[in-house]
Design a protein around this motif. Sequence first.
Motif, short mmCIF file in Angstrom:
data_model
loop_
_atom_site.label_atom_id
_atom_site.label_comp_id
_atom_site.label_asym_id
_atom_site.label_seq_id
_atom_site.Cartn_x
_atom_site.Cartn_y
_atom_site.Cartn_z
N MET A 1 0.86 -19.56 -68.65
CA MET A 1 0.70 -20.96 -69.10
C MET A 1 0.84 -21.03 -70.61
N LEU A 2 1.63 -21.96 -71.10
CA LEU A 2 1.82 -22.10 -72.52
C LEU A 2 0.54 -22.61 -73.16
N ASP A 3 0.22 -22.03 -74.32
CA ASP A 3 -0.99 -22.46 -75.04
C ASP A 3 -0.93 -23.93 -75.38
N SER A 4 0.26 -24.42 -75.70
CA SER A 4 0.39 -25.82 -76.09
C SER A 4 0.05 -26.76 -74.94
N MET A 5 0.47 -26.40 -73.73
CA MET A 5 0.16 -27.24 -72.58
C MET A 5 -1.33 -27.21 -72.27
N TYR A 6 -1.94 -26.04 -72.40
CA TYR A 6 -3.37 -25.94 -72.14
C TYR A 6 -4.15 -26.79 -73.15
N GLN A 7 -3.77 -26.72 -74.42
CA GLN A 7 -4.46 -27.52 -75.42
C GLN A 7 -4.26 -29.00 -75.16
N TRP A 8 -3.03 -29.37 -74.76
CA TRP A 8 -2.78 -30.77 -74.40
C TRP A 8 -3.69 -31.19 -73.25
N ALA A 9 -3.79 -30.35 -72.23
CA ALA A 9 -4.60 -30.68 -71.06
C ALA A 9 -6.08 -30.79 -71.41
N GLU A 10 -6.56 -29.90 -72.29
CA GLU A 10 -7.96 -29.99 -72.72
C GLU A 10 -8.23 -31.35 -73.35
N ASN A 11 -7.35 -31.79 -74.22
CA ASN A 11 -7.53 -33.09 -74.87
C ASN A 11 -7.42 -34.23 -73.86
N GLN A 12 -6.45 -34.13 -72.95
CA GLN A 12 -6.25 -35.16 -71.94
C GLN A 12 -7.48 -35.27 -71.03
N VAL A 13 -8.01 -34.15 -70.60
CA VAL A 13 -9.15 -34.14 -69.68
C VAL A 13 -10.41 -34.66 -70.37
N ALA A 14 -10.56 -34.38 -71.64
CA ALA A 14 -11.72 -34.93 -72.37
C ALA A 14 -11.72 -36.45 -72.30
N ILE A 15 -10.52 -37.05 -72.45
CA ILE A 15 -10.41 -38.50 -72.36
C ILE A 15 -10.63 -38.96 -70.92
N MET A 16 -10.12 -38.21 -69.95
CA MET A 16 -10.28 -38.57 -68.54
C MET A 16 -11.75 -38.59 -68.14
N LEU A 17 -12.50 -37.57 -68.56
CA LEU A 17 -13.92 -37.51 -68.23
C LEU A 17 -14.68 -38.65 -68.89
N LYS A 18 -14.36 -38.92 -70.14
CA LYS A 18 -15.02 -40.02 -70.84
C LYS A 18 -14.70 -41.35 -70.18
N THR A 19 -13.44 -41.53 -69.78
CA THR A 19 -13.02 -42.77 -69.12
C THR A 19 -13.75 -42.96 -67.80
#
Length: 287
Positions: A1-19
């Motif tokens: 898994m590319l580090d860039s995609m994982y970092q993107w997903a971490e940021n995306q999921v933080a917003i998803m959980l907050k939402t």
Amino acid sequence: MLDSMYQWAENQVAIMLKTAVLMHSDFPKDCRDDPFGITSHWVDQLTVRRVKQMSSHQSSTDNDDDDDDTSPAGLCIPPEQSGDGRYLLVVNECDYSPRNYFTLLHELGHYLQRTSLDLWSNLFAFDDRATAKEAEEFACNLFASKALMPDSLFAKFMAGRWTAEAAALAYKESRASRPAAVRRVALLLPKGSWLTLIDPNTDTMKIRAHANGINEYKTSPLDIELLALRKFHDTYRGNSVIVEQTFTDLSGNDLHGRYTISVALSPSSKDEPFWFIMGRRQPETAQ
């Protein structure tokens, strides 16, 4: 898994959980107690349909230990196709509840990414649709994992030394499966670490998850893992986790260097417990 995609997903999921919490404050409690509470609490936004799965997975003779949840079996159907003007989440159910919970939350992840302008816009960070789809799916998996096993569950390990007990605790204290606990914990480990789940009924490895996001399934245990299990059996006296031991350059093993290995058992409804084995490479010492 590319580090860039994982970092993107971490940021995306933080917003998803907050939402999810902003939309329904009882979301964390549902994930902890019964994720299908979403069915009634989100009724204004979506419908959940549970369809009985007709496959070999259904015929398991011991559902408590049927841990295979690598491919969530569900659908997220948009309002224009659902027939009632709301999103429809379809869960293709099996007899193993943790898999069904993961599938439901995975599909809820799709719903959130498709109905939030910010989350939907983030998917356009990728150059092509195939990569964006891969990122969306990865974010849904990570969302389901973090919803079932929040960071607070690992507080005692975050502040100190990671051991296999983290995976055993994640499984025991959540609605997640053992493989899901392995994948979740592995992503929190230092670089070069891994976490393995051993099935005692077949003496095979169900999953080995690495800290870099690479997962292996149903291969043979490493020599160093087998040695750790033998030492655990030799010293086990009723504690849930063995005191960590260090092994170096085992003969016939393709691992080189010094490793700290910890072992934790996970009781099951069958005669023998499952085993979590964590490996962490020790830093090189100056000569």
